[in-house]
Design an enzyme around this catalytic site. Structure first.
Site, PDB file in Angstrom:
ATOM      1  N   ARG A   1       0.820  -1.215   0.000  1.00 39.28           N
ATOM      2  CA  ARG A   1       0.000   0.000   0.000  1.00 39.28           C
ATOM      3  C   ARG A   1       0.853   1.263   0.000  1.00 39.28           C
ATOM      4  O   ARG A   1       0.531   2.265   0.631  1.00 39.28           O
ATOM      5  CB  ARG A   1      -0.957   0.015   1.204  1.00 39.28           C
TER       6      ARG A   1
ATOM      7  N   SER B   1     -10.498   0.083   4.681  1.00 40.49           N
ATOM      8  CA  SER B   1      -9.571  -0.243   5.763  1.00 40.49           C
ATOM      9  C   SER B   1      -8.840   1.001   6.244  1.00 40.49           C
ATOM     10  O   SER B   1      -8.234   1.721   5.453  1.00 40.49           O
ATOM     11  CB  SER B   1      -8.550  -1.287   5.297  1.00 40.49           C
TER      12      SER B   1
ATOM     13  N   GLU C   1      -3.708   3.506   6.759  1.00 41.70           N
ATOM     14  CA  GLU C   1      -3.801   3.398   5.309  1.00 41.70           C
ATOM     15  C   GLU C   1      -4.526   4.614   4.751  1.00 41.70           C
ATOM     16  O   GLU C   1      -4.246   5.068   3.649  1.00 41.70           O
ATOM     17  CB  GLU C   1      -4.545   2.109   4.933  1.00 41.70           C
TER      18      GLU C   1
END
Length: 339
Positions: free
Chosen positions: A199, A247, A317
């Site tokens: 990510r 998320s 995130e």
């Protein structure tokens, strides 16, 4: 708002007309649906807008950020004291497929292998990933089905190495085209330049992805559409709807973030107008008309509690914009260069 905003706005308005706006809503452009305005919001409708916008922003000393579909972004209630750049419909397109991708010799299948050849799909950066995934499945192309569950745009996915269901952008991106909004750098580069991690990538906050080339292989349309439907059903069963950004924290080694948050007793925990989802603990829900500052405060509370009770330091995130530096470990979303 920034001291240079009026003059900067005048210059951008001269170049773009009504597609440059002062004190424009920004939080409402995100999937959280909360947060304040941008000092200046610019919509780049097509490649022809890039030159004039770069000419105004270069050396301005004003913070610049790039906003896609807002599916991984939380904007502070005080807003963003800078220029937010959004790509318009001129960057929403896809071509299936363009040509066969010629690979280096070491990447060719072994003699006798039945591996399918790889073909290239070109797509604009503002194309929604679920739309691209459905177009690929309907055309019988395999390799992008996983993307139906990622609500962001192609450009945002390139920037953060978005992924899900065992796949990510690092596994399908071949090349991408970008421009530096605060300088004269840019071009078309191979995926290796991105230095992809989980990510994460090397794309700077003012580096605008405008196009991507993705690998697909010939498949069966019915098989692909069945797989796509299965992913959609899974996500509806396991993840909440409503106002969230997916998320909140990346998964650390070992147990996933959601399991750690639940183990810390935080499932359903509420702080003001935000609460941890009872369906999936790594989702934070924002109430309609709520406060982005409550979401941010809840993120920090969750991170502290997981560290205290589970001994694991979670990293965000979700990207934060317009906030003072805090404890969430969120990635930088704006860049200032030149004075």
């Amino acid at each position: 708002m920034v001291a240079r905003a009026p003059a900067l706005y005048d210059a951008l308005a001269a170049a773009l007309g009504p597609r440059a706006a002062r004190h424009a809503p920004l939080g409402s452009m995100t999937t959280y649906g909360v947060g304040g305005p941008a000092a200046v919001l610019v919509e780049i409708e097509g490649p022809g807008d890039l030159g004039p916008v770069r000419a105004v922003l270069a050396g301005s000393g004003v913070p610049v950020c790039i906003v896609g579909r807002g599916s991984n972004l939380l904007v502070a209630d005080a807003g963003f004291d800078g220029v937010a750049v959004h790509l318009g419909r001129g960057f929403t397109w896809a071509q299936f497929p363009v040509s066969e991708q010629f690979r280096p010799p070491e990447q060719f299948p072994a003699p006798g292998s039945r591996e399918s050849p790889t073909y290239v799909v070109r797509t604009g950066a503002s194309t929604p990933l679920p739309v691209l995934a459905r177009q690929a499945a309907e055309g019988g192309w395999t390799g992008l089905t996983w993307a139906v569950g990622v609500p962001g745009s192609v450009g945002g996915a390139v920037r953060m190495n978005a992924g899900g269901h065992g796949a990510d952008m690092a596994g399908c991106l071949l090349r991408y085209t970008w421009v530096d909004l605060l300088g004269d750098a840019g071009g078309t580069d191979d995926v290796a330049r991105l230095r992809y991690g989980y990510r994460s990538s090397s794309v700077g906050a003012a580096e605008l992805v405008v196009e991507a080339e993705l690998a697909v292989t010939p498949g069966d349309a019915q098989v692909e559409q069945t797989a796509l439907s299965s992913i959609v059903r899974w996500r509806r069963h396991h993840q909440p709807g409503g106002s969230n950004a997916g998320s909140v924290f990346t998964n650390p080694p070992g147990d996933p973030a959601g399991k750690l948050i639940e183990a810390a007793g935080l499932k359903g925990y509420r702080l003001g107008t935000a609460h941890v989802s009872e369906k999936h603990a790594n989702f934070i829900q924002a109430e309609k008309g709520g406060r982005a500052d409550d979401v941010r405060a809840l993120m920090e509370h969750v991170r502290r509690q997981v560290l205290a009770q589970c001994g694991v330091s979670l990293s965000a995130e979700v990207r934060l914009l317009g906030f003072e530096e805090g404890e969430t470990g969120a990635m930088v979303t704006a860049e200032v260069r030149g004075q």
